[in-house]
Design a protein around this motif. Structure first.
Motif, short mmCIF file in Angstrom:
data_model
loop_
_atom_site.label_atom_id
_atom_site.label_comp_id
_atom_site.label_asym_id
_atom_site.label_seq_id
_atom_site.Cartn_x
_atom_site.Cartn_y
_atom_site.Cartn_z
N ASP A 185 85.67 25.11 68.32
CA ASP A 185 85.89 25.30 66.89
C ASP A 185 84.58 25.09 66.14
O ASP A 185 83.54 24.79 66.75
N ALA A 186 84.59 25.23 64.82
CA ALA A 186 83.36 25.15 64.03
C ALA A 186 82.70 23.78 64.13
O ALA A 186 81.47 23.67 64.21
N GLU A 187 83.51 22.70 64.14
CA GLU A 187 82.93 21.36 64.21
C GLU A 187 82.30 21.11 65.57
O GLU A 187 81.22 20.49 65.67
N GLU A 188 82.92 21.57 66.64
CA GLU A 188 82.34 21.42 67.97
C GLU A 188 81.05 22.22 68.09
O GLU A 188 80.07 21.77 68.69
N LEU A 233 77.15 20.82 68.86
CA LEU A 233 76.22 21.35 69.85
C LEU A 233 74.90 21.78 69.19
O LEU A 233 73.83 21.59 69.76
N GLY A 234 75.00 22.37 68.01
CA GLY A 234 73.80 22.75 67.29
C GLY A 234 72.95 21.55 66.95
O GLY A 234 71.72 21.58 67.04
N LEU A 235 73.60 20.46 66.54
CA LEU A 235 72.89 19.22 66.23
C LEU A 235 72.22 18.67 67.47
O LEU A 235 71.05 18.26 67.44
N ALA A 240 77.74 27.48 63.09
CA ALA A 240 77.99 26.24 62.35
C ALA A 240 77.97 26.53 60.86
O ALA A 240 77.22 27.36 60.36
N GLU A 241 78.82 25.83 60.13
CA GLU A 241 78.86 25.99 58.68
C GLU A 241 77.64 25.33 58.06
O GLU A 241 77.03 24.42 58.63
N ASP A 242 77.30 25.77 56.85
CA ASP A 242 76.11 25.24 56.18
C ASP A 242 76.18 23.74 55.98
O ASP A 242 75.16 23.08 55.96
#
Length: 319
Positions: free
Chosen positions: A89-92, A96-98, A127-129
Protein backbone atom coordinates in the motif's frame (compact mmCIF):
# COMPACT_ATOMS: atom_id res chain seq x y z
CA UNK A 1 30.33 -4.02 -25.64
CA UNK A 2 27.30 -3.47 -23.38
CA UNK A 3 25.12 -5.73 -25.57
CA UNK A 4 27.78 -8.46 -25.55
CA UNK A 5 28.06 -8.37 -21.77
CA UNK A 6 24.28 -8.42 -21.33
CA UNK A 7 24.06 -11.45 -23.62
CA UNK A 8 26.85 -13.17 -21.68
CA UNK A 9 25.13 -12.51 -18.36
CA UNK A 10 21.83 -13.78 -19.72
CA UNK A 11 23.46 -16.99 -20.98
CA UNK A 12 25.19 -17.56 -17.64
CA UNK A 13 21.93 -16.99 -15.74
CA UNK A 14 20.08 -19.44 -18.01
CA UNK A 15 22.78 -22.08 -17.49
CA UNK A 16 22.69 -21.71 -13.72
CA UNK A 17 18.88 -21.71 -13.59
CA UNK A 18 18.52 -24.61 -16.01
CA UNK A 19 20.76 -27.11 -14.25
CA UNK A 20 19.70 -29.62 -11.59
CA UNK A 21 23.24 -30.10 -10.32
CA UNK A 22 26.12 -27.70 -9.67
CA UNK A 23 28.15 -26.84 -12.76
CA UNK A 24 31.90 -26.38 -12.57
CA UNK A 25 33.76 -23.49 -14.17
CA UNK A 26 35.01 -25.87 -16.84
CA UNK A 27 31.47 -26.92 -17.74
CA UNK A 28 30.23 -23.34 -17.82
CA UNK A 29 33.12 -22.30 -20.02
CA UNK A 30 32.26 -25.04 -22.48
CA UNK A 31 28.58 -24.03 -22.56
CA UNK A 32 28.86 -20.28 -23.19
CA UNK A 33 30.37 -19.02 -26.44
CA UNK A 34 31.82 -15.84 -24.94
CA UNK A 35 33.77 -17.89 -22.41
CA UNK A 36 35.10 -20.20 -25.14
CA UNK A 37 36.53 -17.13 -26.88
CA UNK A 38 38.43 -16.04 -23.79
CA UNK A 39 42.13 -15.87 -24.60
CA UNK A 40 43.43 -17.66 -21.48
CA UNK A 41 42.32 -19.35 -18.29
CA UNK A 42 43.14 -16.22 -16.30
CA UNK A 43 41.05 -14.07 -18.66
CA UNK A 44 38.13 -16.49 -18.36
CA UNK A 45 38.38 -16.65 -14.56
CA UNK A 46 38.33 -12.86 -14.25
CA UNK A 47 35.38 -12.59 -16.65
CA UNK A 48 33.43 -15.34 -14.86
CA UNK A 49 33.99 -13.87 -11.38
CA UNK A 50 32.84 -10.44 -12.58
CA UNK A 51 29.77 -11.90 -14.25
CA UNK A 52 28.89 -13.96 -11.18
CA UNK A 53 29.16 -10.88 -8.95
CA UNK A 54 27.07 -8.82 -11.42
CA UNK A 55 24.30 -11.44 -11.41
CA UNK A 56 24.28 -11.48 -7.62
CA UNK A 57 24.05 -7.69 -7.60
CA UNK A 58 21.02 -8.01 -9.89
CA UNK A 59 19.38 -10.28 -7.32
CA UNK A 60 20.12 -13.78 -8.63
CA UNK A 61 20.79 -16.17 -5.77
CA UNK A 62 23.80 -18.25 -6.87
CA UNK A 63 24.86 -21.12 -4.66
CA UNK A 64 28.46 -22.26 -4.38
CA UNK A 65 28.64 -26.01 -3.70
CA UNK A 66 31.73 -28.01 -2.82
CA UNK A 67 31.68 -31.71 -3.70
CA UNK A 68 33.23 -34.51 -1.66
CA UNK A 69 36.20 -34.40 -4.03
CA UNK A 70 36.74 -30.72 -3.31
CA UNK A 71 35.45 -29.50 -6.70
CA UNK A 72 33.51 -26.21 -6.71
CA UNK A 73 30.22 -25.95 -8.60
CA UNK A 74 27.55 -23.29 -9.10
CA UNK A 75 23.79 -23.30 -9.58
CA UNK A 76 20.78 -21.03 -9.11
CA UNK A 77 17.78 -22.95 -7.80
CA UNK A 78 14.47 -21.81 -9.27
CA UNK A 79 12.68 -21.93 -5.92
CA UNK A 80 15.31 -19.59 -4.43
CA UNK A 81 14.91 -17.11 -7.29
CA UNK A 82 11.13 -16.89 -7.48
CA UNK A 83 9.28 -14.10 -5.64
CA UNK A 84 5.57 -14.05 -4.77
CA UNK A 85 3.42 -11.20 -6.16
CA UNK A 86 4.31 -7.87 -4.55
CA UNK A 87 1.40 -6.02 -2.98
CA UNK A 88 2.23 -2.83 -1.10
CA UNK A 89 0.00 0.00 0.00
CA UNK A 90 1.04 3.67 -0.12
CA UNK A 91 2.38 3.72 3.46
CA UNK A 92 4.48 0.59 2.91
CA UNK A 93 5.83 2.07 -0.31
CA UNK A 94 6.70 5.28 1.53
CA UNK A 95 8.57 3.28 4.19
CA UNK A 96 10.64 1.56 1.49
CA UNK A 97 11.36 4.90 -0.14
CA UNK A 98 12.52 6.27 3.21
CA UNK A 99 14.77 3.26 3.77
CA UNK A 100 16.29 3.70 0.31
CA UNK A 101 17.05 7.37 0.94
CA UNK A 102 18.86 6.44 4.17
CA UNK A 103 21.55 4.78 2.03
CA UNK A 104 21.98 7.61 -0.47
CA UNK A 105 25.18 8.77 1.25
CA UNK A 106 26.60 5.25 1.37
CA UNK A 107 27.93 2.82 -1.21
CA UNK A 108 24.54 1.10 -1.32
CA UNK A 109 22.92 4.09 -3.00
CA UNK A 110 22.90 2.47 -6.43
CA UNK A 111 21.50 -0.83 -5.15
CA UNK A 112 18.78 0.95 -3.15
CA UNK A 113 17.70 3.08 -6.12
CA UNK A 114 17.73 0.06 -8.42
CA UNK A 115 15.57 -1.92 -6.01
CA UNK A 116 12.99 0.88 -5.92
CA UNK A 117 12.88 1.04 -9.70
CA UNK A 118 12.24 -2.71 -9.93
CA UNK A 119 9.44 -2.51 -7.35
CA UNK A 120 7.79 0.41 -9.13
CA UNK A 121 7.98 -1.48 -12.41
CA UNK A 122 6.20 -4.38 -10.68
CA UNK A 123 3.34 -2.07 -9.66
CA UNK A 124 4.43 -0.58 -6.34
CA UNK A 125 2.50 2.67 -5.76
CA UNK A 126 4.32 5.98 -5.63
CA UNK A 127 4.78 7.51 -2.16
CA UNK A 128 2.52 10.44 -1.37
CA UNK A 129 4.04 13.90 -0.99
CA UNK A 130 3.40 13.86 2.75
CA UNK A 131 5.99 11.12 3.08
CA UNK A 132 8.63 12.64 0.80
CA UNK A 133 11.83 13.52 2.62
CA UNK A 134 12.47 16.72 0.69
CA UNK A 135 9.61 18.28 2.69
CA UNK A 136 11.47 17.60 5.91
CA UNK A 137 14.32 19.53 7.49
CA UNK A 138 15.94 16.26 8.57
CA UNK A 139 17.49 13.63 6.32
CA UNK A 140 18.41 10.24 7.79
CA UNK A 141 21.81 8.87 6.84
CA UNK A 142 23.80 5.73 7.55
CA UNK A 143 27.53 6.50 7.98
CA UNK A 144 29.55 3.96 5.99
CA UNK A 145 33.19 4.93 5.59
CA UNK A 146 34.90 1.55 5.88
CA UNK A 147 35.89 -0.14 2.61
CA UNK A 148 35.17 -3.51 4.22
CA UNK A 149 31.44 -2.75 4.61
CA UNK A 150 30.25 -3.59 1.10
CA UNK A 151 32.09 -6.94 0.63
CA UNK A 152 31.08 -8.02 4.13
CA UNK A 153 27.46 -7.00 3.54
CA UNK A 154 27.42 -9.12 0.36
CA UNK A 155 29.12 -12.01 2.16
CA UNK A 156 26.48 -11.90 4.91
CA UNK A 157 23.73 -11.89 2.30
CA UNK A 158 25.21 -14.76 0.29
CA UNK A 159 26.43 -16.77 3.32
CA UNK A 160 30.03 -16.81 2.08
CA UNK A 161 33.02 -17.20 4.44
CA UNK A 162 35.64 -14.45 4.23
CA UNK A 163 39.29 -13.82 5.02
CA UNK A 164 40.66 -10.50 6.26
CA UNK A 165 43.49 -9.02 8.30
CA UNK A 166 42.32 -7.65 11.65
CA UNK A 167 44.20 -5.48 14.12
CA UNK A 168 43.00 -5.66 17.70
CA UNK A 169 43.10 -2.48 19.74
CA UNK A 170 45.86 -3.84 21.98
CA UNK A 171 47.95 -5.28 19.13
CA UNK A 172 50.49 -3.51 16.95
CA UNK A 173 50.14 -5.91 14.01
CA UNK A 174 47.08 -7.35 12.26
CA UNK A 175 46.27 -11.07 12.21
CA UNK A 176 44.46 -12.99 9.50
CA UNK A 177 40.95 -14.08 10.46
CA UNK A 178 38.78 -16.70 8.73
CA UNK A 179 35.17 -15.80 9.48
CA UNK A 180 31.68 -17.02 8.62
CA UNK A 181 29.83 -13.66 8.58
CA UNK A 182 26.37 -13.45 10.14
CA UNK A 183 25.33 -9.81 10.19
CA UNK A 184 26.50 -6.19 10.40
CA UNK A 185 25.38 -3.88 13.20
CA UNK A 186 25.92 -0.14 13.69
CA UNK A 187 26.54 0.93 17.27
CA UNK A 188 27.56 4.45 18.35
CA UNK A 189 28.53 5.38 14.82
CA UNK A 190 30.78 2.33 14.32
CA UNK A 191 30.02 -0.78 12.27
CA UNK A 192 30.61 -4.25 13.69
CA UNK A 193 30.61 -7.68 12.07
CA UNK A 194 29.28 -10.62 14.07
CA UNK A 195 30.21 -14.10 12.91
CA UNK A 196 31.89 -17.42 13.59
CA UNK A 197 35.69 -17.23 13.77
CA UNK A 198 36.97 -20.51 12.36
CA UNK A 199 40.48 -19.97 13.74
CA UNK A 200 39.17 -19.72 17.30
CA UNK A 201 36.17 -22.00 16.91
CA UNK A 202 33.76 -19.51 18.49
CA UNK A 203 31.57 -16.52 17.68
CA UNK A 204 33.35 -13.18 17.57
CA UNK A 205 32.59 -9.53 16.84
CA UNK A 206 34.90 -7.38 14.70
CA UNK A 207 34.95 -3.61 14.37
CA UNK A 208 35.16 -2.76 10.67
CA UNK A 209 37.52 0.18 11.19
CA UNK A 210 40.15 -2.30 12.45
CA UNK A 211 40.04 -4.44 9.30
CA UNK A 212 43.11 -3.74 7.18
CA UNK A 213 43.50 -4.51 3.49
CA UNK A 214 40.90 -6.20 1.32
CA UNK A 215 38.19 -8.62 2.38
CA UNK A 216 38.64 -11.85 0.43
CA UNK A 217 36.11 -14.61 -0.19
CA UNK A 218 37.13 -18.02 1.13
CA UNK A 219 37.29 -20.98 -1.27
CA UNK A 220 35.49 -23.19 1.27
CA UNK A 221 32.02 -21.88 0.58
CA UNK A 222 29.89 -23.75 3.12
CA UNK A 223 29.26 -22.53 6.66
CA UNK A 224 30.39 -24.95 9.36
CA UNK A 225 28.52 -23.38 12.28
CA UNK A 226 24.78 -22.68 12.66
CA UNK A 227 23.69 -19.08 12.17
CA UNK A 228 21.76 -17.74 15.19
CA UNK A 229 18.66 -15.60 14.89
CA UNK A 230 18.90 -11.85 14.46
CA UNK A 231 18.07 -11.00 18.09
CA UNK A 232 20.87 -13.19 19.42
CA UNK A 233 23.41 -11.70 17.03
CA UNK A 234 22.38 -8.15 17.90
CA UNK A 235 22.72 -8.88 21.61
CA UNK A 236 26.18 -10.32 20.98
CA UNK A 237 27.25 -7.18 19.13
CA UNK A 238 25.96 -4.92 21.89
CA UNK A 239 27.66 -7.02 24.55
CA UNK A 240 31.05 -7.09 22.82
CA UNK A 241 30.85 -3.39 21.99
CA UNK A 242 30.24 -2.50 25.63
CA UNK A 243 26.48 -2.00 25.75
CA UNK A 244 25.91 -4.58 28.50
CA UNK A 245 27.27 -3.21 31.79
CA UNK A 246 28.02 -5.49 34.73
CA UNK A 247 29.64 -2.99 37.14
CA UNK A 248 30.72 0.64 37.48
CA UNK A 249 33.96 2.46 36.73
CA UNK A 250 35.34 5.79 37.97
CA UNK A 251 37.21 8.06 35.58
CA UNK A 252 38.59 11.59 35.47
CA UNK A 253 37.48 13.59 32.45
CA UNK A 254 38.58 17.03 31.30
CA UNK A 255 35.92 19.69 31.62
CA UNK A 256 33.98 20.32 28.39
CA UNK A 257 35.25 17.06 26.87
CA UNK A 258 33.86 13.58 26.33
CA UNK A 259 30.16 14.35 25.98
CA UNK A 260 29.29 10.74 24.96
CA UNK A 261 30.82 9.60 28.26
CA UNK A 262 28.95 12.27 30.20
CA UNK A 263 25.65 11.14 28.69
CA UNK A 264 26.19 7.66 30.17
CA UNK A 265 27.44 8.83 33.57
CA UNK A 266 25.38 7.94 36.62
CA UNK A 267 27.26 10.49 38.74
CA UNK A 268 29.38 13.58 37.90
CA UNK A 269 31.50 15.49 40.45
CA UNK A 270 33.51 18.64 39.72
CA UNK A 271 37.15 18.34 40.85
CA UNK A 272 38.36 21.76 39.75
CA UNK A 273 41.51 22.56 37.75
CA UNK A 274 39.68 21.59 34.56
CA UNK A 275 38.74 18.03 35.60
CA UNK A 276 35.56 16.18 36.56
CA UNK A 277 35.07 12.76 38.12
CA UNK A 278 32.48 10.46 36.53
CA UNK A 279 30.98 7.13 37.44
CA UNK A 280 29.92 5.20 34.35
CA UNK A 281 28.59 1.68 33.65
CA UNK A 282 31.42 -0.75 32.96
CA UNK A 283 30.98 -3.53 30.40
CA UNK A 284 33.04 -5.38 27.82
CA UNK A 285 34.61 -2.96 25.33
CA UNK A 286 34.76 0.09 27.61
CA UNK A 287 38.57 0.07 27.55
CA UNK A 288 38.60 0.40 23.74
CA UNK A 289 36.09 3.24 23.90
CA UNK A 290 38.04 5.15 26.56
CA UNK A 291 41.24 4.97 24.50
CA UNK A 292 39.52 7.01 21.78
CA UNK A 293 39.43 10.02 24.14
CA UNK A 294 43.23 9.99 24.54
CA UNK A 295 44.68 12.31 27.22
CA UNK A 296 41.26 13.70 28.14
CA UNK A 297 40.46 10.57 30.20
CA UNK A 298 42.21 9.01 33.19
CA UNK A 299 40.85 5.74 34.63
CA UNK A 300 40.78 5.68 38.42
CA UNK A 301 39.21 2.28 39.05
CA UNK A 302 38.78 -0.63 38.70
CA UNK A 303 42.44 -1.57 38.39
CA UNK A 304 41.89 -4.12 35.60
CA UNK A 305 40.15 -1.52 33.42
CA UNK A 306 43.00 0.93 34.02
CA UNK A 307 45.54 -1.76 33.05
CA UNK A 308 43.62 -2.60 29.87
CA UNK A 309 43.51 1.06 28.81
CA UNK A 310 47.25 1.47 29.48
CA UNK A 311 48.02 -1.66 27.41
CA UNK A 312 45.97 -0.35 24.50
CA UNK A 313 47.66 3.07 24.63
CA UNK A 314 51.08 1.43 24.65
CA UNK A 315 50.13 -0.68 21.63
CA UNK A 316 49.01 2.44 19.78
CA UNK A 317 52.24 4.24 20.70
CA UNK A 318 54.27 1.36 19.26
CA UNK A 319 52.41 1.73 15.98
Amino acid sequence: MAIAKAERLMNLALCLLGTRRPLSKRELRGSIEAYLEAGSDDSFNRMFERDKDDLRELGLVIETVESLDGDIGYLARRDSNRLPPITLDAEEAAALGLAAKVWQQARLAGAASGALQKLRAAGMPEAEDTFELHHSALEPRIPVHEAAFEPLMLACRDRRPVLFDYRKANSARPEQRHVEPWTLECWRGHWYLAGFDRSRGAERVFRLSRITGKVRTSRSGAFTAPVPDVVTVRETVESWAGETATRSARIRLRTDCGYPLRSRATEVRELGDGWDELEIPYGHGLDAWLVEFGPDVVVLEPADLRADVVDRLRAVAKG
